[in-house]
Design a protein around this motif. Structure first.
Motif, PDB file in Angstrom:
ATOM      1  N   PRO A  28     -25.041 127.793 -18.396  1.00 44.34           N
ATOM      2  CA  PRO A  28     -24.710 126.381 -18.195  1.00 44.34           C
ATOM      3  C   PRO A  28     -25.613 125.638 -17.223  1.00 44.34           C
ATOM      4  N   ASN A  29     -26.243 126.323 -16.272  1.00 42.74           N
ATOM      5  CA  ASN A  29     -27.046 125.636 -15.259  1.00 42.74           C
ATOM      6  C   ASN A  29     -28.547 125.807 -15.447  1.00 42.74           C
ATOM      7  N   ALA A  30     -28.962 126.341 -16.568  1.00 38.12           N
ATOM      8  CA  ALA A  30     -30.381 126.614 -16.825  1.00 38.12           C
ATOM      9  C   ALA A  30     -31.056 125.380 -17.429  1.00 38.12           C
ATOM     10  N   ARG A  31     -31.046 124.291 -16.709  1.00 39.13           N
ATOM     11  CA  ARG A  31     -31.540 123.014 -17.232  1.00 39.13           C
ATOM     12  C   ARG A  31     -33.010 123.060 -17.645  1.00 39.13           C
ATOM     13  N   VAL A  32     -33.858 123.613 -16.803  1.00 38.91           N
ATOM     14  CA  VAL A  32     -35.295 123.652 -17.108  1.00 38.91           C
ATOM     15  C   VAL A  32     -35.536 124.519 -18.341  1.00 38.91           C
ATOM     16  N   GLU A  33     -34.897 125.680 -18.370  1.00 38.56           N
ATOM     17  CA  GLU A  33     -35.060 126.578 -19.516  1.00 38.56           C
ATOM     18  C   GLU A  33     -34.522 125.930 -20.794  1.00 38.56           C
ATOM     19  N   LYS A  34     -33.356 125.313 -20.713  1.00 42.27           N
ATOM     20  CA  LYS A  34     -32.790 124.640 -21.884  1.00 42.27           C
ATOM     21  C   LYS A  34     -33.694 123.508 -22.363  1.00 42.27           C
ATOM     22  N   GLY A  35     -34.281 122.774 -21.437  1.00 46.98           N
ATOM     23  CA  GLY A  35     -35.204 121.704 -21.812  1.00 46.98           C
ATOM     24  C   GLY A  35     -36.398 122.249 -22.578  1.00 46.98           C
ATOM     25  N   ARG A  36     -36.945 123.367 -22.117  1.00 47.36           N
ATOM     26  CA  ARG A  36     -38.086 123.995 -22.793  1.00 47.36           C
ATOM     27  C   ARG A  36     -37.681 124.486 -24.175  1.00 47.36           C
ATOM     28  N   ILE A  37     -36.513 125.111 -24.270  1.00 46.35           N
ATOM     29  CA  ILE A  37     -36.038 125.624 -25.557  1.00 46.35           C
ATOM     30  C   ILE A  37     -35.795 124.477 -26.535  1.00 46.35           C
ATOM     31  N   VAL A  38     -35.196 123.396 -26.058  1.00 45.20           N
ATOM     32  CA  VAL A  38     -34.946 122.244 -26.933  1.00 45.20           C
ATOM     33  C   VAL A  38     -36.265 121.633 -27.389  1.00 45.20           C
ATOM     34  N   ASP A  39     -37.264 121.587 -26.522  1.00 49.09           N
ATOM     35  CA  ASP A  39     -38.583 121.111 -26.955  1.00 49.09           C
ATOM     36  C   ASP A  39     -39.110 121.975 -28.103  1.00 49.09           C
ATOM     37  N   ASP A  40     -38.933 123.293 -27.996  1.00 51.21           N
ATOM     38  CA  ASP A  40     -39.365 124.208 -29.063  1.00 51.21           C
ATOM     39  C   ASP A  40     -38.547 124.003 -30.337  1.00 51.21           C
ATOM     40  N   ILE A  41     -37.241 123.772 -30.190  1.00 47.94           N
ATOM     41  CA  ILE A  41     -36.373 123.501 -31.345  1.00 47.94           C
ATOM     42  C   ILE A  41     -36.827 122.223 -32.043  1.00 47.94           C
ATOM     43  N   ILE A  42     -37.096 121.192 -31.262  1.00 52.86           N
ATOM     44  CA  ILE A  42     -37.527 119.908 -31.821  1.00 52.86           C
ATOM     45  C   ILE A  42     -38.813 120.084 -32.621  1.00 52.86           C
TER      46      ILE A  42
END
Length: 166
Positions: A28-42
Motif C-alpha cells: 500500500p505505501n510503495a508509491r514510487v514502485e507503483k508509479g514505475r509499474i503503472v508507467d510500464d502497464i501504460i
C-alpha cells in the motif's frame, strides 16, 4: 520466435499479467514502485491495443465476418482501457484515486484477456489457417515497431478518438 498472431498476443498477455501481479504485490505505501509499474502497464497496453486495433482486428474482420460482434466488443473494451490509461498517465502515484483507478483498469483488462484467450482466439484459429495467422503476426510485429509507447502520442490519441466517433 513465432510470428503466429495469437501466440504474439498471448505473449503480450503474459507480460501484462506479470505487471498486474507486480502492482498488486507492491504494497500500500510503495508509491514510487507503483508509479514505475503503472508507467510500464501504460506502455504495454498502449502498444498492445494499437497492434490489435490496427492489425489483427481489421484483418480478422475482413477474413472472418462472422466474428464481427466479438471484434466490436473488443474495440469497446479497448476504448474503456484507453480512457483509464489516459487518466492514469495524467495522475501521480500519491493521488487519492491512483490505486483505485489502476485496480479498475486491471480488472477490465483481465476480463478482456480472459474473453480473448478462452473464447475469441479459438474461434479465430478455427476460421483462419496457420499461414494466415503467421502472415498477420509478421505484419503485427512491424506495427509494434512503430506503435505509440504513450497514450499522448498522436497515433494513440487517434485510436482513442476513432473508438468514439466510428
Amino acid at each position: 520466435m513465432s510470428t503466429d498472431a495469437i501466440v504474439l498476443l498471448k505473449n503480450d498477455h503474459k507480460e501484462i499479467r506479470k505487471l498486474f501481479r507486480d502492482f498488486r504485490g507492491a504494497g500500500p505505501n510503495a508509491r514510487v514502485e507503483k508509479g514505475r509499474i503503472v508507467d510500464d502497464i501504460i506502455e504495454a497496453l498502449t502498444v498492445h491495443t494499437y497492434i490489435e486495433n490496427e492489425g489483427m482486428y481489421p484483418e480478422v474482420r475482413d477474413l472472418a465476418p462472422d466474428l464481427e460482434d466479438d471484434i466490436l466488443e473488443s474495440y469497446e473494451e479497448h476504448h474503456v482501457a484507453d480512457v483509464l490509461v489516459v487518466e492514469l498517465a495524467a495522475m501521480k502515484p500519491d493521488d487519492e484515486r491512483f490505486d483505485a483507478k489502476t485496480t479498475v483498469l486491471i480488472e477490465n483488462v483481465e476480463h478482456h484477456i480472459e474473453e480473448e484467450e478462452q473464447e475469441w482466439f479459438p474461434k479465430v484459429r478455427e476460421e483462419l489457417g496457420r499461414k494466415q495467422l503467421r502472415e498477420m503476426g509478421a505484419r503485427m510485429l512491424e506495427l509494434r515497431d512503430k506503435a505509440p509507447r504513450s497514450p499522448a502520442q498522436p497515433s494513440a490519441l487517434k485510436k482513442t478518438v476513432d473508438a468514439v466517433i466510428k
